[in-house]
Enzyme design. Sequence first.
Site, mmCIF file in Angstrom:
data_model
loop_
_atom_site.group_PDB
_atom_site.id
_atom_site.type_symbol
_atom_site.label_atom_id
_atom_site.label_comp_id
_atom_site.label_asym_id
_atom_site.label_seq_id
_atom_site.Cartn_x
_atom_site.Cartn_y
_atom_site.Cartn_z
ATOM 1 N N LEU A 67 -0.639 4.826 -12.514
ATOM 2 C CA LEU A 67 -1.356 6.080 -12.707
ATOM 3 C C LEU A 67 -2.332 5.872 -13.861
ATOM 4 O O LEU A 67 -1.984 5.241 -14.861
ATOM 5 C CB LEU A 67 -0.386 7.219 -13.077
ATOM 6 C CG LEU A 67 0.305 7.987 -11.962
ATOM 7 C CD1 LEU A 67 1.276 8.998 -12.563
ATOM 8 C CD2 LEU A 67 -0.700 8.699 -11.074
ATOM 9 N N ASP A 68 -3.540 6.413 -13.751
ATOM 10 C CA ASP A 68 -4.481 6.339 -14.858
ATOM 11 C C ASP A 68 -3.865 6.973 -16.097
ATOM 12 O O ASP A 68 -3.053 7.916 -15.985
ATOM 13 C CB ASP A 68 -5.770 7.089 -14.515
ATOM 14 C CG ASP A 68 -6.583 6.382 -13.444
ATOM 15 O OD1 ASP A 68 -6.221 5.252 -13.077
ATOM 16 O OD2 ASP A 68 -7.574 6.965 -12.982
ATOM 17 N N PRO A 69 -4.247 6.511 -17.296
ATOM 18 C CA PRO A 69 -3.734 7.141 -18.521
ATOM 19 C C PRO A 69 -3.980 8.644 -18.578
ATOM 20 O O PRO A 69 -3.157 9.397 -19.101
ATOM 21 C CB PRO A 69 -4.495 6.409 -19.634
ATOM 22 C CG PRO A 69 -4.777 5.066 -19.068
ATOM 23 C CD PRO A 69 -5.053 5.307 -17.604
ATOM 24 N N ARG A 204 -10.481 11.146 -8.275
ATOM 25 C CA ARG A 204 -11.690 11.271 -9.080
ATOM 26 C C ARG A 204 -12.937 11.205 -8.172
ATOM 27 O O ARG A 204 -13.860 12.013 -8.301
ATOM 28 C CB ARG A 204 -11.715 10.133 -10.100
ATOM 29 C CG ARG A 204 -12.866 10.109 -11.054
ATOM 30 C CD ARG A 204 -12.889 8.776 -11.780
ATOM 31 N NE ARG A 204 -11.570 8.420 -12.298
ATOM 32 C CZ ARG A 204 -11.177 8.654 -13.540
ATOM 33 N NH1 ARG A 204 -12.007 9.221 -14.385
ATOM 34 N NH2 ARG A 204 -9.976 8.299 -13.939
#
Length: 339
Positions: A67-69, A204
């Site tokens: 998962l992205d930060p 995104r």
Amino acid sequence: MNAVLDAQANAATGARRTDAPTRVRLPRRPVHGVLLLDKPIGWTSNDALQKVKNLLRAEKAGHTGTLDPLATGLLPLCFGAATKFSQVSLEADKAYRATVRLGQRTEGGDREGAVIEERPVQVDRALIEAACARLTGKLMQMPPMHSALKHQGKALYEYARAGITVERAPREVTLHSIDIVEWQAVTPEHLVIDVSCSKGTYIRTLAEDLGELLGCGAHLAALQRTGSGPAQLADAISLEALLACTEAQREARLLPPDVLLRHWPALHLQADDAGRFLSGMRRRVDHPDANDVRVYGPHGQTFLGSAHITAGELIADRLLSPLEVQAQLPVAATPTLTP
């Protein structure tokens, strides 16, 4: 002078003061199972994994896709025997709740990027529903620079933060559904959507595409993963809550190694066949052919591994070791699983 020379010698050799506190390193141990973590914002998936691995003192651990930060939510963490099946969760469909800010495009497509364009928002619910419908199904997506996709061993977001753009190729993904949860039609306009999609889908990019279809531009303001295959965020524990647990309570949060395969059909074997299966031998079974099955031995839910069935033959894919099988059983149970 001698004292000075002694001090310099100690510094040069890295000598430790005898009164300095020593850090006790607790021994690692075999831990088997899956912990569903609600990853906090700002943490990388590996940071979260290493923290929980240390809390459990586990010998072996792995996560099931990054998962992205900036994203929060469900991160299944695998320990011991469960690491053999982490790829199943990586390949599984995902579910997200995304908050989309309409009217602004940003560098990187999220709220951290500088605003590069602002446009008026002139939409209604019908227009939003039509745009979501157009983005449902199979489509080609360009992976964003601000993502966890790896290039030469580094996540793309690391390059992006250094101002470096890496050439990427578009990928085919599937958006199963996009449901409107909330639409706030006052400035600033925010749209909250629930997304069900295939692996590798970039929410995104979806937010930016949605903004272009609506004619106003958009960026991703917040993202939470709510599902990964059969695993759900409702069953996850936050890192803060896990830190407050005792070691026994943390162990109690571990789900069995087969939890990520629960959407596959199950096949149960008797002791003799179970032993032969664990040795890698093919077995004739009275079961329809299947690409993926989870296999169990005697004593009810003794998980042995994954397999597929072709022309009536059970063929092992990933097997647990005898010690990993034994770890699932009550102390009093001593099954015979030898070939």
